[in-house]
Write a protein that holds these residues in place. Structure first.
Motif, PDB file in Angstrom:
ATOM      1  N   GLN A 140     -20.953 -22.445   3.990  1.00 62.70           N
ATOM      2  CA  GLN A 140     -20.449 -22.077   2.666  1.00 62.70           C
ATOM      3  C   GLN A 140     -20.250 -22.977   1.531  1.00 62.70           C
ATOM      4  OE1 GLN A 140     -17.079 -21.489   0.995  1.00 62.70           O
ATOM      5  NE2 GLN A 140     -16.845 -19.217   0.930  1.00 62.70           N
ATOM      6  N   ARG A 141     -19.414 -24.073   2.029  1.00 63.90           N
ATOM      7  CA  ARG A 141     -19.418 -25.067   1.106  1.00 63.90           C
ATOM      8  C   ARG A 141     -20.494 -25.784   0.466  1.00 63.90           C
ATOM      9  NH1 ARG A 141     -15.385 -28.640   3.573  1.00 63.90           N
ATOM     10  NH2 ARG A 141     -15.608 -27.372   5.446  1.00 63.90           N
ATOM     11  N   ILE A 182      -9.113 -27.488   5.727  1.00 64.70           N
ATOM     12  CA  ILE A 182      -9.865 -28.161   4.625  1.00 64.70           C
ATOM     13  C   ILE A 182      -8.707 -28.290   3.819  1.00 64.70           C
ATOM     14  CG2 ILE A 182     -11.103 -27.248   2.427  1.00 64.70           C
ATOM     15  CD1 ILE A 182     -12.311 -25.197   4.296  1.00 64.70           C
ATOM     16  N   GLN A 198     -18.267 -24.963   6.519  1.00 66.84           N
ATOM     17  CA  GLN A 198     -19.175 -26.102   5.913  1.00 66.84           C
ATOM     18  C   GLN A 198     -20.281 -25.469   5.577  1.00 66.84           C
ATOM     19  OE1 GLN A 198     -19.366 -28.219   9.465  1.00 66.84           O
ATOM     20  NE2 GLN A 198     -17.725 -29.447   9.392  1.00 66.84           N
ATOM     21  N   THR A 253      -7.449 -28.377   0.284  1.00 62.05           N
ATOM     22  CA  THR A 253      -8.043 -27.721  -1.034  1.00 62.05           C
ATOM     23  C   THR A 253      -7.593 -28.662  -2.161  1.00 62.05           C
ATOM     24  OG1 THR A 253      -6.106 -26.441  -1.006  1.00 62.05           O
ATOM     25  CG2 THR A 253      -8.154 -25.400   0.428  1.00 62.05           C
ATOM     26  N   LEU A 271     -10.834 -21.188   2.535  1.00 59.31           N
ATOM     27  CA  LEU A 271     -12.012 -21.229   1.832  1.00 59.31           C
ATOM     28  C   LEU A 271     -11.925 -20.444   0.405  1.00 59.31           C
ATOM     29  CD1 LEU A 271     -14.948 -21.136   4.081  1.00 59.31           C
ATOM     30  CD2 LEU A 271     -14.031 -23.102   2.840  1.00 59.31           C
ATOM     31  N   HIS A 315      -9.685 -22.611  -1.817  1.00 54.17           N
ATOM     32  CA  HIS A 315     -10.630 -23.654  -2.241  1.00 54.17           C
ATOM     33  C   HIS A 315     -11.660 -23.168  -3.526  1.00 54.17           C
ATOM     34  CE1 HIS A 315     -14.051 -26.837  -1.255  1.00 54.17           C
ATOM     35  NE2 HIS A 315     -13.299 -27.327  -2.341  1.00 54.17           N
ATOM     36  N   LEU A 316     -12.274 -21.934  -3.247  1.00 60.52           N
ATOM     37  CA  LEU A 316     -12.832 -21.242  -4.215  1.00 60.52           C
ATOM     38  C   LEU A 316     -12.211 -20.976  -5.523  1.00 60.52           C
ATOM     39  CD1 LEU A 316     -15.638 -19.921  -5.161  1.00 60.52           C
ATOM     40  CD2 LEU A 316     -14.967 -17.752  -4.150  1.00 60.52           C
ATOM     41  N   MET A 334     -16.413 -30.768  -2.692  1.00 61.64           N
ATOM     42  CA  MET A 334     -16.551 -29.627  -1.809  1.00 61.64           C
ATOM     43  C   MET A 334     -15.981 -30.350  -0.360  1.00 61.64           C
ATOM     44  SD  MET A 334     -17.538 -27.072  -2.925  1.00 61.64           S
ATOM     45  CE  MET A 334     -18.177 -26.667  -4.613  1.00 61.64           C
TER      46      MET A 334
END
Length: 621
Positions: free
Chosen positions: A396-397, A236, A394, A238, A428, A431-432, A377
């Motif tokens: 989760q996003r 990912i 994926q 980010t 992730l 990313h969050l 996302m």
């Protein structure tokens, strides 16, 4: 004399009509029973299922009492010139009543097999009960309902006793195949009866084959619904493009400083939740062991559970107030809920999942918002995939995008990383953090992982057995716990009973040593603690430092009892003052990096450790 095939036509027409009526009524009644919470539910279910267990002649007699000229329904129909008894309508009524329980029970079972999180996710996305029925329940339950329709048709086709009582045996009008068989045998015409038996058996075999097919299909469909998130995902990226448009809360709340005020209690059979706190735009982490009430708190805020008492106010809007009789449904609360299992609708694509809560927007605006979230996302190219075709990351996003799409005033995250492997969780999580940095609303993040909560949230609230035991800025909560339960939940492993000796001097009873402290000693001191990674390995003190001598510099000799290794750290179990007698004879646990351990293990025993007064915390309870 030509063979009379009218019973076949009458039976097929009757069974088809009964299936249609029972299918519609059974589905509606099953939906109502599925959501009915009252104590009378078993009684209602018993009445609805009764025709399935009663002898058909009893059902027919009861129908005769209802529809006869002296019955309540018959008396209403008679002035209208309508007569049901001994007509084709009577065959349909009898077949419908007898076969209805099969459709009702099958539809109810199909609804009950649907993951409740999917229904609750739809509620938090603003869907009405009617929309949930059409967009979630029916699409997910239809394989089971088709199987129920097949059973209903088969039961209606073979109905005899109730039909004979209510409709009689009128050739060409009410004579169905079962009644034709009965009267053919009674008249000694066995060949005619045999023909009808062969016809019924053939229809029954076709029905059973179709039922088996749909049962198999339903099993496969249910497996697709429950596909677990995968532990692997593509890398990912980010870093989001500077200036990219991000989801924001609606303009009508922009002038308000985001604030959540909650003071609720909820009494369950063996659990009591009591939470009182406030939250602002800084993410609040809810930390605690399993069963401590973290997820229940989120569900009360989202309207998925109803507190026994209290009040919930979000940005000045009262969501729940028992005294004032206010309890807004989930669809009106403007809450974005990220479920632990993500609760993506398995029958909808990625694009349709994200757009689910946007049905009131014009099509162009809806498409623009979905496209923007797909970009934020990093889900471009996955728009037409279904959840079971995605990796865990994926999924989760997609779930996070769906929650943000409705521009919620508060975002509730219920252990969003629990189903992911360590590498994917780290990606992730970053990313969050970037998403939350620009999210203008309130965020509540539930986890049982202290390090995860510490990285993501500025404030922490710790729950134990449904009670708030600590709350505030994360540094204060974690670094200086004043209660044993808080220290334990925040990862401390070293505790000893403590006694006050004099000002700034205490006795650690279990460790058999005196300790200098710098913070004020509480009058009700009970315990002293230190975290495993705060223990310092040092050289021997220059002067004699008896473990029980006043004026101790908190430096003591120790012996290694055993070790426990992880990927990067080694835990050392240490005995103070003397060599251990067995593997369980230790006082403290110390954690060191592997590099430190490789040097330390070469040194002769005893080693020396220093318990820094600044790292000791004094506790009550």
């Amino acid at each position: 004399m030509a063979f009379d095939w009218s019973p076949l036509e009458i039976s097929l027409k009757t069974a088809a009509a009964a299936t249609m009526i029972a299918g519609c009524l059974g589905t509606v009644v099953a939906r109502w029973m599925f959501s009915y919470p009252g104590r009378a539910k078993p009684w209602f279910d018993g009445v609805l299922t009764l025709p399935l267990v009663l002898p058909p002649t009893v059902v027919g007699f009861l129908l005769l009492l209802l529809f006869g000229k002296h019955g309540p329904i018959g008396q209403v129909l008679q002035p209208l010139g309508l007569n049901v008894i001994f007509s084709w309508s009577a065959t349909v009524i009898a077949a419908t009543v007898v076969s209805f329980p099969l459709m009702y029970r099958t539809a109810l079972g199909a609804f009950e097999q649907i993951d409740s999180d999917l229904i609750q996710a739809a509620q938090t996305l603003g869907a009405s009960e009617w929309r949930i029925f059409w967009r979630v329940l029916l699409p997910l339950a239809w394989p089971g309902m088709i199987a129920g329709s097949i059973l209903t048709f088969a039961r209606a086709l073979g109905e005899f006793g109730a039909t004979l009582m209510l409709a009689g045996n009128i050739p060409g009008e009410t004579q169905t195949i079962p009644t034709a068989i009965f009267f053919a045998v009674e008249q000694g015409n066995r060949s005619q009866a045999l023909v009808w038996v062969v016809v019924v058996v053939a229809i029954a075999l076709v029905t059973i084959a179709n039922l088996n097919y749909w049962s198999h299909y339903r099993h496969r469909f249910r497996q697709q619904q429950t596909v677990q998130p995968q532990g692997h995902s593509a890398n990912i990226t980010t870093h989001l493009v500077r200036g990219a448009t991000r989801p924001t809360v609606e303009a009508k709340t922009a002038s308000l400083k985001p604030e959540l005020a909650i003071a609720i209690s909820k009494q369950l059979a063996n659990f009591s939740l009591k939470v009182s706190c406030t939250a602002d735009q800084k993410p609040l982490g809810l930390l605690g062991a399993s069963g401590s009430g973290k997820s229940l708190t989120l569900r009360c805020i989202a309207g998925l559970e109803t507190p026994s008492s209290g009040r919930i106010v979000l940005n000045g809007r009262v969501l729940f107030d028992l005294e004032r009789g206010i309890n807004l449904p989930s669809r009106q609360r403007q809450v974005g809920f990220l479920f632990q299992n993500y609760a993506l609708f398995p029958h909808l694509t990625v694009q349709q999942n994200i757009a689910f809560g946007l049905y009131t927007l014009p099509a162009s605006e809806r498409a623009d918002r979905v496209a923007r979230l797909l970009s934020v996302m990093q889900l471009q190219g996955l728009e037409r995939r279904y959840p079971q075709q995605l990796s865990g990351g994926q999924q989760q996003r997609v779930a996070l995008a769906r929650a943000l799409a409705i521009e919620p005033q508060i975002l509730l995250l219920d252990e969003p990383f629990s189903a992911l492997d360590t590498h994917l969780r780290s990606q992730l999580e970053k990313h969050l953090q970037e998403i939350l940095a620009s999210y203008p609303g309130i965020t509540l993040f539930v986890t049982h992982n202290l390090e995860e909560a510490y990285r993501i949230c500025q404030n922490l609230m710790i729950l134990a057995a449904g009670q708030v035991v600590a709350s505030g800025p994360k540094a204060e909560v974690v670094e200086r716990p004043t209660e044993f339960v808080v220290a334990q939940l925040t990862g401390c492993k070293n505790f000893s009973q403590a006694e006050i000796v004099e000002t700034q001097l205490i006795r650690a009873v279990d460790w058999n040593c005196l300790l200098r402290v710098v913070e004020p000693i509480p009058a009700d001191l009970s315990l002293v603690g230190i975290r495993a990674h705060h223990i310092i390995f040092t050289s021997a003190p220059e002067r004699n430092n008896s473990a029980i001598a006043p004026g101790s510099s908190n430096t003591f000799p120790c012996w290694l009892v055993q070790t426990s290794e992880t990927l990067h750290r080694t835990t050392l179990y240490l005995k103070l003052h003397a060599a251990p007698s067995d593997d369980q004879d230790y006082h403290l646990q110390a954690e060191v990096f592997k590099e430190k351990w490789s040097l330390l293990k070469e040194q002769p025993l005893p080693w020396y450790i220093h318990l820094d007064p600044l790292r000791l915390f004094l506790m009550t309870g």
